[in-house]
Design an enzyme around this catalytic site. Structure first.
Site, mmCIF file in Angstrom:
data_model
loop_
_atom_site.group_PDB
_atom_site.id
_atom_site.type_symbol
_atom_site.label_atom_id
_atom_site.label_comp_id
_atom_site.label_asym_id
_atom_site.label_seq_id
_atom_site.Cartn_x
_atom_site.Cartn_y
_atom_site.Cartn_z
ATOM 1 N N LEU A 53 39.259 20.803 44.527
ATOM 2 C CA LEU A 53 38.323 21.519 43.674
ATOM 3 C C LEU A 53 38.128 20.827 42.337
ATOM 4 C CD1 LEU A 53 39.312 25.246 44.323
ATOM 5 C CD2 LEU A 53 37.625 23.822 45.510
ATOM 6 N N SER A 188 42.691 32.338 40.712
ATOM 7 C CA SER A 188 42.463 32.516 42.144
ATOM 8 C C SER A 188 42.157 33.984 42.390
ATOM 9 C CB SER A 188 43.712 32.119 42.935
ATOM 10 O OG SER A 188 43.615 32.523 44.289
ATOM 11 N N TYR A 203 53.097 32.250 44.218
ATOM 12 C CA TYR A 203 51.758 31.727 43.930
ATOM 13 C C TYR A 203 50.863 32.831 43.378
ATOM 14 C CZ TYR A 203 47.066 29.867 44.604
ATOM 15 O OH TYR A 203 45.760 29.479 44.398
ATOM 16 N N LYS A 207 49.081 32.876 39.588
ATOM 17 C CA LYS A 207 47.651 32.942 39.316
ATOM 18 C C LYS A 207 47.288 34.199 38.518
ATOM 19 C CE LYS A 207 46.386 29.024 40.947
ATOM 20 N NZ LYS A 207 45.884 27.982 40.013
ATOM 21 N N THR A 238 38.449 22.972 51.263
ATOM 22 C CA THR A 238 38.708 21.623 50.766
ATOM 23 C C THR A 238 39.171 20.751 51.938
ATOM 24 O OG1 THR A 238 41.025 22.128 50.270
ATOM 25 C CG2 THR A 238 39.402 22.560 48.526
#
Length: 299
Positions: A53, A188, A203, A207, A238
């Protein structure tokens, strides 16, 4: 015929005809775009920019008129290679030449404050200013909470949270003396929801921290001309994600079924949002989050 028509029409009508003719000519020559979206004459810096990204954000800036860009990533060789590829892509099917661009590749470990400071010092040496900064460097891993090794958790927070903070702080330190700038922290949709079926508690929490960090810094620096916003992507295809999902088509189907639009996002789906946040088009916007998730978070 044209001269007869001109003599027959009053001056105001002739002016109207001329404007309409010019509009037709202009529309065929180039698309008409709100000038505030232009990144022309802005110096941009993107971390995690060699791939994924971050690389897409660089492409978006160059397509929007930016010609001064710092491509920042962990390995210098990869950052420099990405810089060359970005310039080559920007010149393709264009009247621009590589000499019209100044795109540099810089090595930086965002988990190290000193490394981030060095990258910004090199950027300032090269360009003399920095106007738009995107903290895009980040990692994700999937372990259950009981099985997640502590050293991996620490590494994730060092990159995702501390790296975003170091990047934002150095950006602001350089932006405030010049009158301001725009900082975008890449969070995110996981800052807002709990992803399933994969376990990724650290994670998600990292975020959420980045999202709240953007809001907190926005208030702290609002009167100093520095805007800070968060961009929160959903599931994006991606190259790395495509590789992972090629071995797990059921997971891809699950993610798509949970997304109201029924598909995963393409990296270029974020181009408009990142340019909006980095450009003057969002000049009265700070402390906000833009989610680009195909509707995932609303159900």
């Amino acid at each position: 015929m044209t001269s007869l028509l001109s003599r027959a029409l009053p001056a105001a009508s002739r002016a109207l005809v001329s404007r309409r003719a010019w509009t037709r000519l202009s529309s065929t020559a180039a698309p008409r775009v709100l000038p505030e979206f232009s990144m022309q004459d802005k110096v941009c810096l993107v971390t995690g920019a060699a791939r994924g990204l971050g690389n897409e954000f660089c492409r978006a800036f160059l397509r929007s008129g930016c010609t001064s860009l710092a491509v920042v990533d962990l390995k210098e060789a990869e950052a420099k290679d990405a810089a060359q590829e970005l310039v080559a892509a920007a010149c393709l099917n264009s009247d621009l030449a590589p000499s019209d661009f100044k795109v540099i590749g810089l090595e930086c470990d965002v988990s190290s404050e000193m490394s981030v400071q060095k990258a910004f010092a090199e950027t300032m040496d090269a360009f003399g200013r920095v106007d738009a900064v995107v903290a895009s460097a980040g990692i994700v891993e999937n372990y259950s909470a009981f099985d997640y090794p502590f050293d991996r958790i620490k590494r994730l927070y060092d990159i995702n949270v501390h790296g975003a903070f170091f990047t934002a702080r150095e950006a602001a330190r350089n932006m405030i003396p010049q009158g301001g700038g725009s900082i975008v922290l890449v969070a995110s949709m996981s800052a807002n929801i709990i992803n399933i079926p994969q376990p990724q508690t650290p994670y998600n929490a990292s975020k959420a921290a980045v999202k709240h960090m953007a809001a907190s810094l926005a208030v702290e620096w609002a009167k100093k001309g520095v805007r800070v916003n968060a961009l929160s992507p959903g599931y994006m295809l991606t190259k790395l994600t495509r590789t992972i999902l090629s071995h797990d088509q059921e997971l891809k189907k699950t993610w798509e079924s949970l997304t109201p639009m029924g598909r995963m996002g393409e990296p270029e789906d974020l181009a408009g949002a990142i340019v909006f946040l980095a450009s003057d088009a969002s000049r009265f916007m700070t402390g906000s989050e833009i989610r680009v998730d195909g509707g995932y978070c609303v159900i």
